[in-house]
Design a protein around this motif. Structure first.
Motif, PDB file in Angstrom:
ATOM      1  N   MET A   1     -13.250   9.260 -10.092  1.00  0.00           N
ATOM      2  CA  MET A   1     -13.833   8.139  -9.368  1.00  0.00           C
ATOM      3  C   MET A   1     -15.063   7.645 -10.113  1.00  0.00           C
ATOM      4  O   MET A   1     -15.792   8.428 -10.703  1.00  0.00           O
ATOM      5  N   SER A   2     -15.279   6.376 -10.014  1.00  0.00           N
ATOM      6  CA  SER A   2     -16.462   5.829 -10.667  1.00  0.00           C
ATOM      7  C   SER A   2     -17.688   6.043  -9.789  1.00  0.00           C
ATOM      8  O   SER A   2     -17.594   6.320  -8.602  1.00  0.00           O
ATOM      9  N   ILE A   3     -18.839   5.900 -10.376  1.00  0.00           N
ATOM     10  CA  ILE A   3     -20.105   6.123  -9.667  1.00  0.00           C
ATOM     11  C   ILE A   3     -20.277   5.116  -8.526  1.00  0.00           C
ATOM     12  O   ILE A   3     -20.898   5.420  -7.512  1.00  0.00           O
ATOM     13  N   GLY A   4     -19.700   3.945  -8.676  1.00  0.00           N
ATOM     14  CA  GLY A   4     -19.802   2.926  -7.624  1.00  0.00           C
ATOM     15  C   GLY A   4     -19.121   3.366  -6.340  1.00  0.00           C
ATOM     16  O   GLY A   4     -19.657   3.193  -5.239  1.00  0.00           O
ATOM     17  N   TRP A   5     -17.907   3.914  -6.462  1.00  0.00           N
ATOM     18  CA  TRP A   5     -17.179   4.376  -5.276  1.00  0.00           C
ATOM     19  C   TRP A   5     -17.875   5.570  -4.626  1.00  0.00           C
ATOM     20  O   TRP A   5     -17.886   5.698  -3.397  1.00  0.00           O
ATOM     21  N   ILE A   6     -18.457   6.424  -5.430  1.00  0.00           N
ATOM     22  CA  ILE A   6     -19.186   7.576  -4.883  1.00  0.00           C
ATOM     23  C   ILE A   6     -20.385   7.106  -4.071  1.00  0.00           C
ATOM     24  O   ILE A   6     -20.661   7.613  -2.978  1.00  0.00           O
ATOM     25  N   LEU A   7     -21.113   6.118  -4.584  1.00  0.00           N
ATOM     26  CA  LEU A   7     -22.256   5.569  -3.850  1.00  0.00           C
ATOM     27  C   LEU A   7     -21.813   4.899  -2.551  1.00  0.00           C
ATOM     28  O   LEU A   7     -22.484   5.036  -1.525  1.00  0.00           O
ATOM     29  N   VAL A   8     -20.692   4.205  -2.575  1.00  0.00           N
ATOM     30  CA  VAL A   8     -20.179   3.563  -1.352  1.00  0.00           C
ATOM     31  C   VAL A   8     -19.845   4.612  -0.303  1.00  0.00           C
ATOM     32  O   VAL A   8     -20.202   4.470   0.871  1.00  0.00           O
ATOM     33  N   ILE A  10     -21.062   7.684  -0.045  1.00  0.00           N
ATOM     34  CA  ILE A  10     -22.304   8.310   0.416  1.00  0.00           C
ATOM     35  C   ILE A  10     -23.032   7.397   1.398  1.00  0.00           C
ATOM     36  O   ILE A  10     -23.522   7.853   2.443  1.00  0.00           O
ATOM     37  N   LEU A  11     -23.099   6.110   1.107  1.00  0.00           N
ATOM     38  CA  LEU A  11     -23.759   5.174   2.010  1.00  0.00           C
ATOM     39  C   LEU A  11     -23.023   5.068   3.342  1.00  0.00           C
ATOM     40  O   LEU A  11     -23.659   4.972   4.402  1.00  0.00           O
ATOM     41  N   LEU A  12     -21.705   5.100   3.314  1.00  0.00           N
ATOM     42  CA  LEU A  12     -20.943   5.062   4.564  1.00  0.00           C
ATOM     43  C   LEU A  12     -21.198   6.311   5.412  1.00  0.00           C
ATOM     44  O   LEU A  12     -21.381   6.215   6.629  1.00  0.00           O
ATOM     45  N   VAL A  13     -21.237   7.457   4.789  1.00  0.00           N
ATOM     46  CA  VAL A  13     -21.493   8.705   5.525  1.00  0.00           C
ATOM     47  C   VAL A  13     -22.894   8.683   6.130  1.00  0.00           C
ATOM     48  O   VAL A  13     -23.085   9.040   7.298  1.00  0.00           O
ATOM     49  N   GLY A  15     -24.596   6.058   6.898  1.00  0.00           N
ATOM     50  CA  GLY A  15     -24.581   5.060   7.967  1.00  0.00           C
ATOM     51  C   GLY A  15     -23.988   5.600   9.252  1.00  0.00           C
ATOM     52  O   GLY A  15     -24.494   5.334  10.346  1.00  0.00           O
ATOM     53  N   VAL A  16     -22.915   6.373   9.140  1.00  0.00           N
ATOM     54  CA  VAL A  16     -22.301   6.960  10.338  1.00  0.00           C
ATOM     55  C   VAL A  16     -23.251   7.967  10.986  1.00  0.00           C
ATOM     56  O   VAL A  16     -23.415   7.982  12.208  1.00  0.00           O
ATOM     57  N   ILE A  17     -23.903   8.783  10.187  1.00  0.00           N
ATOM     58  CA  ILE A  17     -24.831   9.782  10.723  1.00  0.00           C
ATOM     59  C   ILE A  17     -26.008   9.104  11.418  1.00  0.00           C
ATOM     60  O   ILE A  17     -26.375   9.466  12.549  1.00  0.00           O
ATOM     61  N   VAL A  18     -26.601   8.125  10.781  1.00  0.00           N
ATOM     62  CA  VAL A  18     -27.743   7.419  11.374  1.00  0.00           C
ATOM     63  C   VAL A  18     -27.302   6.680  12.639  1.00  0.00           C
ATOM     64  O   VAL A  18     -28.017   6.681  13.647  1.00  0.00           O
ATOM     65  N   GLY A  19     -26.124   6.076  12.619  1.00  0.00           N
ATOM     66  CA  GLY A  19     -25.626   5.385  13.801  1.00  0.00           C
ATOM     67  C   GLY A  19     -25.433   6.320  14.973  1.00  0.00           C
ATOM     68  O   GLY A  19     -25.781   5.991  16.111  1.00  0.00           O
ATOM     69  N   ASN A  20     -24.895   7.506  14.714  1.00  0.00           N
ATOM     70  CA  ASN A  20     -24.706   8.480  15.792  1.00  0.00           C
ATOM     71  C   ASN A  20     -26.036   8.981  16.341  1.00  0.00           C
ATOM     72  O   ASN A  20     -26.180   9.176  17.543  1.00  0.00           O
TER      73      ASN A  20
END
Length: 54
Positions: A1-8, A10-13, A15-20
């Motif tokens: 995987m490229s670094i871009g997909w890894i950052l996406v 990580i940001l999604l995870v 975001g879910v944690i902060v939202g909860n």
């Protein structure tokens, strides 16, 4: 995987944690109605499954 997909991912995870966490913080302010009645412990069998008989 490229670094871009890894950052996406990580940001999604994050975001879910902060939202909860924000949802839990907001739900702590919830007030029960005055006519709310707690069910007696003798009728509670420890099973929260509402699909009885299936």
């Amino acid at each position: 995987m490229s670094i871009g997909w890894i950052l996406v991912v990580i940001l999604l995870v994050i975001g879910v944690i902060v939202g909860n966490i924000l949802l839990l913080k907001d739900s702590a302010k919830f007030k029960l109605p005055k006519d709310f009645k707690k069910r007696p412990d003798s009728e509670y069998d420890g099973d929260d499954d509402d699909n009885r008989g299936f």
